[in-house]
Design an enzyme around this catalytic site. Structure first.
Site, short mmCIF file in Angstrom:
data_model
loop_
_atom_site.label_atom_id
_atom_site.label_comp_id
_atom_site.label_asym_id
_atom_site.label_seq_id
_atom_site.Cartn_x
_atom_site.Cartn_y
_atom_site.Cartn_z
N CYS A 179 0.84 -1.21 0.00
CA CYS A 179 0.00 0.00 0.00
C CYS A 179 0.87 1.25 0.00
CB CYS A 179 -1.02 -0.02 1.13
SG CYS A 179 -0.38 -0.31 2.79
N ARG A 180 0.61 2.20 0.88
CA ARG A 180 1.22 3.53 0.75
C ARG A 180 2.62 3.65 1.33
NH1 ARG A 180 -4.39 6.25 2.70
NH2 ARG A 180 -5.44 6.31 0.66
#
Length: 219
Positions: A179-180
């Site tokens: 993800c981020r």
């Protein structure tokens, strides 16, 4: 009267002051994925639009973000990709020297089943697996973040749409979710959910910005 040297250090301190707020670090983490409107950024950092705007102005004055108007919206982006490296260095120094950071990271990623810890792949391990065609990547960020850039051949599986998109996932190949960044819990949540459904899945210990900053290929 301030000397040029003292004025220089005071100017450099503007960057430090801009970084000295957790909400601003969250905003920078989101902008490391892709440019975004104030409304999107406020949602990502769980702030009101007015509060997010104030924090963004601090970042803008420090030269960390820039903005353009698009209709009635202000769209923000990082001014320099090296800001990702700055955030990574800040994280590494804090984790090496502050015991509280290690304790909080442990709490952040405590698995539901403590007898089955969720191991994570390093950048080197994941790159080797991708080159050998051993894994399928899952990008669990939002669609707009994915469209702005993602790891090679990743499938977009937004965490909030997981159950509706399960039929897209191969069951005969190991999966790796990302993800981020290293403090993003979305991939952790997706891994736990998919494991409960019988998938062979782990997570990438970093995120899209760190992968890109390492000079590795992206789509």
């Amino acid at each position: 009267m301030p000397t040029p040297r003292s004025q220089l250090f005071e100017t450099l301190a503007q960057v430090g002051r801009a970084l000295g707020n957790g909400h601003r670090l969250e905003l920078l983490e989101r902008l490391a994925q892709a440019e975004a409107s104030v409304e999107v950024l406020a949602t990502a950092a769980e702030l009101s639009i007015a509060n997010a705007s104030q924090h963004l102005q601090h970042l803008r004055r420090a030269g960390l973000v820039t903005a353009r108007r698009e209709g009635r919206q202000m769209i923000y982006r990082l001014t320099d990709e090296r800001i990702v490296q700055l955030l990574n260095l800040l994280r590494d120094v804090a984790q090496s020297n502050l015991a509280e950071v290690e304790r909080l990271v442990g709490r952040l990623f405590t698995p539901a089943d403590e007898d089955q810890p969720l191991e994570a792949k390093s950048t080197q391990e994941l790159w080797a697996d991708l080159q050998a065609g051993r894994v399928q990547l899952l990008d669990v960020r939002s669609e707009d973040e994915f469209q702005a850039g993602h790891l090679p051949s990743a499938l977009n599986l937004p965490a909030d749409q997981l159950d509706q998109l399960l039929d897209r996932l191969p069951r005969d190949q190991p999966l790796v979710a990302y993800c981020r960044g290293p403090y993003c819990v979305l991939s952790h949540q997706v891994v736990e959910r998919l494991r409960s459904l019988g998938f062979q899945v782990t997570r990438y210990e970093e995120g899209y910005p760190e992968w890109k900053a390492a000079g590795l290929p992206v789509d």
